[in-house]
Structure formats: structure tokens, C-alpha cells
Design an enzyme around this catalytic site. Sequence first.
Site, PDB file in Angstrom:
ATOM      1  N   GLU A   1       0.863  -1.186   0.000  1.00 33.01           N
ATOM      2  CA  GLU A   1       0.000   0.000   0.000  1.00 33.01           C
ATOM      3  C   GLU A   1       0.887   1.220   0.000  1.00 33.01           C
ATOM      4  O   GLU A   1       2.046   1.130   0.394  1.00 33.01           O
ATOM      5  CB  GLU A   1      -0.831   0.072   1.301  1.00 33.01           C
ATOM      6  CG  GLU A   1      -1.783  -1.041   1.493  1.00 33.01           C
ATOM      7  CD  GLU A   1      -2.184  -1.178   2.964  1.00 33.01           C
ATOM      8  OE1 GLU A   1      -2.303  -0.155   3.664  1.00 33.01           O
ATOM      9  OE2 GLU A   1      -2.361  -2.315   3.391  1.00 33.01           O
TER      10      GLU A   1
ATOM     11  N   LYS B   1       2.194   4.698   1.542  1.00 35.19           N
ATOM     12  CA  LYS B   1       2.271   5.226   2.900  1.00 35.19           C
ATOM     13  C   LYS B   1       1.767   6.664   2.833  1.00 35.19           C
ATOM     14  O   LYS B   1       2.431   7.543   2.261  1.00 35.19           O
ATOM     15  CB  LYS B   1       3.705   5.171   3.415  1.00 35.19           C
ATOM     16  CG  LYS B   1       3.820   5.535   4.880  1.00 35.19           C
ATOM     17  CD  LYS B   1       5.181   5.150   5.413  1.00 35.19           C
ATOM     18  CE  LYS B   1       5.246   5.231   6.920  1.00 35.19           C
ATOM     19  NZ  LYS B   1       4.972   6.537   7.468  1.00 35.19           N
TER      20      LYS B   1
ATOM     21  N   ASP C   1       0.880  10.278   3.993  1.00 37.52           N
ATOM     22  CA  ASP C   1       1.557  11.149   4.942  1.00 37.52           C
ATOM     23  C   ASP C   1       0.555  12.102   5.575  1.00 37.52           C
ATOM     24  O   ASP C   1       0.327  13.209   5.096  1.00 37.52           O
ATOM     25  CB  ASP C   1       2.652  11.928   4.198  1.00 37.52           C
ATOM     26  CG  ASP C   1       3.645  12.526   5.162  1.00 37.52           C
ATOM     27  OD1 ASP C   1       3.620  12.152   6.346  1.00 37.52           O
ATOM     28  OD2 ASP C   1       4.443  13.371   4.724  1.00 37.52           O
TER      29      ASP C   1
ATOM     30  N   TYR D   1      -6.469  -0.581   7.939  1.00 36.56           N
ATOM     31  CA  TYR D   1      -6.270  -1.592   8.969  1.00 36.56           C
ATOM     32  C   TYR D   1      -7.588  -1.868   9.666  1.00 36.56           C
ATOM     33  O   TYR D   1      -8.263  -0.926  10.104  1.00 36.56           O
ATOM     34  CB  TYR D   1      -5.247  -1.053   9.971  1.00 36.56           C
ATOM     35  CG  TYR D   1      -4.495  -2.102  10.778  1.00 36.56           C
ATOM     36  CD1 TYR D   1      -4.530  -3.448  10.460  1.00 36.56           C
ATOM     37  CD2 TYR D   1      -3.721  -1.700  11.864  1.00 36.56           C
ATOM     38  CE1 TYR D   1      -3.812  -4.373  11.203  1.00 36.56           C
ATOM     39  CE2 TYR D   1      -2.992  -2.613  12.612  1.00 36.56           C
ATOM     40  CZ  TYR D   1      -3.050  -3.958  12.272  1.00 36.56           C
ATOM     41  OH  TYR D   1      -2.335  -4.866  13.011  1.00 36.56           O
TER      42      TYR D   1
ATOM     43  N   LYS E   1      10.709   4.124   2.358  1.00 39.08           N
ATOM     44  CA  LYS E   1      10.526   5.566   2.195  1.00 39.08           C
ATOM     45  C   LYS E   1      11.173   6.038   0.892  1.00 39.08           C
ATOM     46  O   LYS E   1      12.355   5.734   0.646  1.00 39.08           O
ATOM     47  CB  LYS E   1      11.195   6.303   3.363  1.00 39.08           C
ATOM     48  CG  LYS E   1      10.512   6.075   4.702  1.00 39.08           C
ATOM     49  CD  LYS E   1       9.262   6.897   4.790  1.00 39.08           C
ATOM     50  CE  LYS E   1       8.914   7.396   6.134  1.00 39.08           C
ATOM     51  NZ  LYS E   1       9.564   8.266   6.905  1.00 39.08           N
TER      52      LYS E   1
ATOM     53  N   CYS F   1       2.459  48.153 -10.371  1.00 41.11           N
ATOM     54  CA  CYS F   1       1.720  46.991 -10.875  1.00 41.11           C
ATOM     55  C   CYS F   1       2.249  46.568 -12.244  1.00 41.11           C
ATOM     56  O   CYS F   1       2.347  47.395 -13.148  1.00 41.11           O
ATOM     57  CB  CYS F   1       0.229  47.332 -10.969  1.00 41.11           C
ATOM     58  SG  CYS F   1      -0.743  46.012 -11.686  1.00 41.11           S
TER      59      CYS F   1
ATOM     60  N   CYS G   1      -0.758  47.326 -14.886  1.00 46.00           N
ATOM     61  CA  CYS G   1      -1.327  48.633 -15.224  1.00 46.00           C
ATOM     62  C   CYS G   1      -0.442  49.770 -14.735  1.00 46.00           C
ATOM     63  O   CYS G   1      -0.798  50.938 -14.869  1.00 46.00           O
ATOM     64  CB  CYS G   1      -2.735  48.767 -14.635  1.00 46.00           C
ATOM     65  SG  CYS G   1      -2.719  48.910 -12.842  1.00 46.00           S
TER      66      CYS G   1
ATOM     67  N   CYS H   1      -2.481  46.193  -5.804  1.00 44.41           N
ATOM     68  CA  CYS H   1      -2.633  47.236  -6.816  1.00 44.41           C
ATOM     69  C   CYS H   1      -3.978  47.894  -6.546  1.00 44.41           C
ATOM     70  O   CYS H   1      -5.011  47.231  -6.594  1.00 44.41           O
ATOM     71  CB  CYS H   1      -2.616  46.638  -8.213  1.00 44.41           C
ATOM     72  SG  CYS H   1      -3.211  47.811  -9.446  1.00 44.41           S
TER      73      CYS H   1
ATOM     74  N   CYS I   1      -7.450  47.938 -13.772  1.00 41.87           N
ATOM     75  CA  CYS I   1      -6.367  46.957 -13.917  1.00 41.87           C
ATOM     76  C   CYS I   1      -6.932  45.661 -14.527  1.00 41.87           C
ATOM     77  O   CYS I   1      -7.788  45.013 -13.923  1.00 41.87           O
ATOM     78  CB  CYS I   1      -5.766  46.719 -12.529  1.00 41.87           C
ATOM     79  SG  CYS I   1      -4.403  45.573 -12.513  1.00 41.87           S
TER      80      CYS I   1
HETATM   81  S1  IVH Z   1      -0.111   0.139   8.728  1.00 43.00           S
HETATM   82  C1  IVH Z   1       1.260  -1.850  12.730  1.00 43.00           C
HETATM   83  N1  IVH Z   1      -0.468   1.274   6.396  1.00 43.00           N
HETATM   84  O1  IVH Z   1       2.576   5.163   9.058  1.00 43.00           O
HETATM   85  C2  IVH Z   1       1.194  -1.197  11.409  1.00 43.00           C
HETATM   86  N2  IVH Z   1       0.372   2.599   8.182  1.00 43.00           N
HETATM   87  O2  IVH Z   1       5.092   4.689  10.492  1.00 43.00           O
HETATM   88  C3  IVH Z   1       0.100  -0.228  11.317  1.00 43.00           C
HETATM   89  N3  IVH Z   1       0.718   4.962   7.588  1.00 43.00           N
HETATM   90  O3  IVH Z   1       1.296   5.088  12.329  1.00 43.00           O
HETATM   91  C4  IVH Z   1       0.262   0.794  10.283  1.00 43.00           C
HETATM   92  N4  IVH Z   1       0.050   4.810   5.509  1.00 43.00           N
HETATM   93  O4  IVH Z   1       0.113   6.503  10.588  1.00 43.00           O
HETATM   94  C5  IVH Z   1      -0.058   1.444   7.673  1.00 43.00           C
HETATM   95  N5  IVH Z   1      -0.887   2.167   4.284  1.00 43.00           N
HETATM   96  C6  IVH Z   1      -0.486   2.333   5.552  1.00 43.00           C
HETATM   97  C7  IVH Z   1      -0.054   3.573   6.046  1.00 43.00           C
HETATM   98  C8  IVH Z   1       0.369   3.673   7.367  1.00 43.00           C
HETATM   99  C9  IVH Z   1       0.505   5.613   6.440  1.00 43.00           C
HETATM  100  C10 IVH Z   1       1.271   5.578   8.825  1.00 43.00           C
HETATM  101  C11 IVH Z   1       0.504   5.267  10.068  1.00 43.00           C
HETATM  102  C12 IVH Z   1       1.488   4.648  11.008  1.00 43.00           C
HETATM  103  C13 IVH Z   1       2.782   5.131  10.452  1.00 43.00           C
HETATM  104  C14 IVH Z   1       3.868   4.164  10.812  1.00 43.00           C
END
Ligand code: IVH
Length: 683
Positions: A114, A116, A118, A226, A312, A406, A409, A424, A430
Amino acid sequence: MTEQQALAQIQELSEKINYHNDLYYQKDKSEITDYEFDQLLEKLIALENQFPQYKFEDSPSQRVGGTITKNFETVVHKYPMLSLGNTYSKEDLIDWDGRVKRGLGTDDYAYFCELKFDGTALSLTYENGQLKRAVTRGDGTQGDDVTTNAKTIRSIPLKVKHQVPKSFEVRGEVYFPKKEFERVNAERIENGEEPLANPRNAGSGTLKMQDSSIVASRKLDCYLYYLLGDSLDFSTHSESMAQLEQWGFNVSPTYKRCNTIAEVLEYIAEWETKRHDLPSETDGVVIKVDSLDQQNELGFTAKSPRWAIAYKYKAESASTVLESISYQVGRTGSVTPVANLKPVLLAGTTVKRASLHNANEIARLGLHLGDTVFVEKGGEIIPKITGIDELQRPNDSMPVEYITHCPECNTELVRKEGEANHYCPNSEGCPPQILGRIEHFIQRKALDIDSLGSETIRGLLDNGLIENYAGLYRLTFEDLNGLEFKTFSEKKGDYSTRSLREKSASNIIEAIEISKKTPFERVLFGLGIRYVGQTVAEKLAQNFKNIDNLMAASKEELVAVPEIGERIAESVVDFFSQESHRDLIQQLKNAGLQFEIEVIEVEQEGSNLAEKTFVISGVFNTFSRDELKEKIKLNGGKVVSSISAKLDYLVAGDNMGPAKLEKATKLGINIISEEEFIKMING
Ligand code: IVH
């Protein structure tokens, strides 16, 4: 209306709203306009205020917020919220795969990949299908209860409509959609406020705001990844995700089951650039062992699971040369500097421009023309300059000098004290301001004539067919049919001339005609008064009922309206004091636009407060300030803004101003608490 009728209406409205909400958030479709949707919600809220016994926990009205939370309660997580181990290279990932293989003692396992996301982790607890609690990660053991704020996130189901286990927990990541973030920031810049730093911090900050109606206005979103519970019956993570999707939770469709680590690496490579097109910021990939039995077998270290890891992506930054700075002028005359860069490849796209916000940002960076700068692509769609490589500064380079006039104009710019932006002041002459005001007027949220694109508007202005938005209502089919306008081709880097076809011309005429029915609050927003956004326009429309009252309002009367501050009040008074604006309004009135609100009939709740005047001050527990005011009115009372000897009651909440308290005490006014107030309305 009888109680029974009210209940029936509340149920019908809730069903309708839920239906349209699902359609929009689960299926990406809509059958009604945003405005019609808001109208349904408004009706529901009015009814619920009148019959609070039928305000249910899972009512869709919870989506609009309104409650104030002063202190978020701390909640201990039933299952701790762990973090993930990180890797930054293929080699490390392959090593981890080796450890998984040894740990399981077999080759027979699969991964679930999946992205990650942010944002901010959030845990949702459902009992009997209803959302009971939403808690932030906190320190992993305990977090903050942010349920009221989480309820404003429309993709989070308040009630799951399927047959579900008695109790379960869903975890995911709340994020500030990139587009939404840009919108909020554009609005903040336009209002002279500091832009929010980045979507991640802004998102987590928003989730912890005290006023849930602000949270609602920011349109956060959430991806779930999850599912946990004591009595769940799955053997793989894939199955649990499919289940979550089927129950109507927002699972990002970007996941993939991979049979080998080589496939995982392909997934990582595939999403390295594609991820930038997603609505949320992402900073890597999470790889999980798919079988739950195998997850159990691998278990946890003290901090994180052995069955999952995060890969990452490298922070994406590039260095390039600052070639020049352009200045864009917005509809209110605010000037925004933009850096023109030597094209550089960053995160899969060629970057030529970076936003600079205002003169303070240029000074903070200490930019010289010709500097080698570092650009980074964060959550924003436009990248930003994060620093300068001073060693590479050419000897003869000059510091950037902010323009004084400006660029469109040539009028001398002004900068009001305390504001970050230059303006302006030539609003009438303008060109980008004139065009910007018409674009603002025709947008979907205002008069909704967006079949009329920017290029056509420019064509109308160039051909002298209109001078401002009021002119739209004098256009004829003949004016539009065959109208020549210029369009810019990115490819050729030049303009070419096109003409408007018959079909487009008649569509535009029709849209203009329909727009005459647009409700007052949207017309008011469309006028383009500085600092009067959608929410403020609604507040003003509701309070003053029609344009004549609003135009006659003094600064003091405006400030007395909840949430209208001095800056907005001054701007409104200034707008209507100008002859040209009053003339515009008259032209729009003559064209038949709506300049008064449609009154939604709300029956009185009671008359226990009849003839009594109230001032409210401070923060309350049961009601938001607006709800409290509504309650007073529904029970026959009147809300006033200042304390005088004639006042009957001061309803005192927490943190009320000491000056008010002193004045009320001196004048011998009855000071009552929220609880006493509730007793009063109940007789
Ligand atoms: S699974 C025990 N899946 O990353 C594992 N976490 O560094 C549970 N996060 O606290 C996390 N995308 O806030 C999981 N597809 C994803 C995620 C994800 C972002 C975050 C989450 C977690 C942190 C861990």
C-alpha cells in the site's frame, strides 16, 4: 408540526442526505448541486434544533460541525498504535524479506503493498455499526478523542449499513487533500493571512481544532488501511481490506498483492512518480505480510511489527537556477510573486516555477537573481524554494528587489500595515482585476455560469461587449455567436484566434438566464467583496436578510454579527460606499437577480423567553454560540450584542471577557450559566 411529523421529516431528510453523500464519496457521482445538498442539510439542522430529542448521534448534520471542544479527552487505545520500521534502499528491503523468510521458515508467503499516506493516524471504533469514537495516535498507547471533528470527514461512515461485527476498530490516515490545501491557502493569501505550511501539519492541526465547523470547512479526507477486532474472521489482510471496501470505507484503490519481493520492488518503482497524482501526500510504500497467521507467527519487536515495513522514497529536492520573478495580480489586486526557474526534473515532472507567496518570503530566503536554489515538492502542487546554495552565487548578482508598480497597469502598489501582500489599488482599470472579478462571479459556488470560460470573458472585454459582471445580463445570443477570442496554446507558446460556436453561445445565454435564480447568499459571495468568502456571505445574508439592509449597515452593526470581525466589516462598508458598486448592484437588481434570502419557516419552540433580551459571552458546553442564539430566538427571546442597563440576561460561558462581567455586575444584570439557561427554556 407534530413530533411525529418532525421525526418522519428528519428521517426522510437524513436518508436523502446519506444517499447523496454516498453517491458523492463512494461512487464519485452527484445528482444534485452542492447548493441543493447544503439546503437539505440546513433544513435538517433547523428541524433538529427545533426537536433536539430527534438529533441522533449518526445524523448527517454531524458533518457540518458546530460544537466547540476545549479539551480533548485522553483515551487509552485498546490495541496500541505501533509505528513501522523504515527502509530507504532496495538492499535493506531485500534483507528484510530474508528475515521474513527465515522467520516463517518457508517461501510460501505473499505481501500486500500500500502507499504510505503522509497524514495523521486515526483510530475509529464502531459499535453496533455506529461510529463511537475517533482517537488520534498520540504516543501510541493513548491519544486524543477527536470524534466530533472526525465526524465532519464525509468519507468516514457514521453508521455502517451492512451486517457488521458488534464491535471493531478501523485505522487509517487523515489527510488534507492537496487540492483543498491549495484552495484554503489561496483563500488565506487573498485575505492577507499567512499560508499554512504544508498539508501534513495543517491536517493534524485541523483535526485538533476546537471549533468543528472550521474543521468541516476544510474538507479533510481519510484512507483506511487496517481492520482490527476480537471476533473478526479473516485469514488475510487482503480479505479484510476487501471487507472494509464493501462496508463503504474509503480504501485507497492503489494497493496490490505481490507474490515476491521482486514484484514489491516493481510496485515501488511504479508508484515513485504516479503517487504525485494522488489526492493525498505520500512518502513511501508500506509492505505487509498478507496472511494473518503468518503475521502472528512473526510477531512484534518492542516498537513495531516484524510482518510489516515502510519503504521511504527519497526526499525530492533538486537544485536549479532562479532566472527571474513574475508577479501575478489577483482579482482583489493582491500581488503574488512567482519564481521562474531553469527547468529541472523533480519527482517525475519538469519544474519551471515555484511559489514565493509574498515579499517577506523573498526576504526570508535572501534571494538574488541568478541564485542556485533548492526546490522541493511537498504536498503542494506547485513546488517551493527551500533554500539557496550560497557558494554558487554569481559575484555580480543582485538581491531581488520587490516591484513598486503593478506589472499589469503600472499603478503604484500599496501595502497595508500588518499585511503580507502588496496590492494594486487600481481596481477599476487593472485588467486582471476586472477579469478576475468576473471569473469569481461566474464560478460554480457563486452564479454558476462557468460554461463561460476565461478566454470567452476576455473576448467579451476585448470587444467592448461587457465592462463588468453586470454586463453579462445584457448580452444577447447575437453578441456571443461567432464572438472572436484568443486562446493560448502551451504547445506553440502563442495565441491563436477562435470563434464561439452557436451551441456554446446558446448554452451561455441559458446559463446566464438560470443564474438569475441563484440564492442571495451566493450572489453576495459572487460580488467579490474582499474577505467575504462563502461562509461570511451566508452569515451576512442570514443576518441582514436583504441587500438594502446590508448596504445600510454600519461597521458596528456588522461587527455585532457572530464571526464578523472588524476587517470584514470595514471591507463591506467600504465596498458599498463606492458609487460604482452601488450602481452595479442596481444593474443586477434590474436584471432580476435575487437580493433577499428565502426564509425557511421554522416554528417557534416556546415562548418562555418572550420579550427578554440576552447577551451571550464565552464558550459553552452543550451549544455552540450560534446554536445558543438560535435557541434564544426559537423561544421568543432576542439576542443583542452589547451590555446596557436595559439588558435582561447575560449568559456566561467559560472564558468570558472580564470587562463584560464587570460591566454586567455593575449594572445589576442577571448573570446566568448555561445550565440555568436550559432550565429557563424548559420552564
Ligand atoms: S499500517 C502496525 N499502512 O505510518 C502497522 N500505516 O510509520 C500499522 N501509515 O502510524 C500501520 N500509511 O500513521 C499502515 N498504508 C499504511 C499507512 C500507514 C501511512 C502511517 C501510520 C502509522 C505510520 C507508521
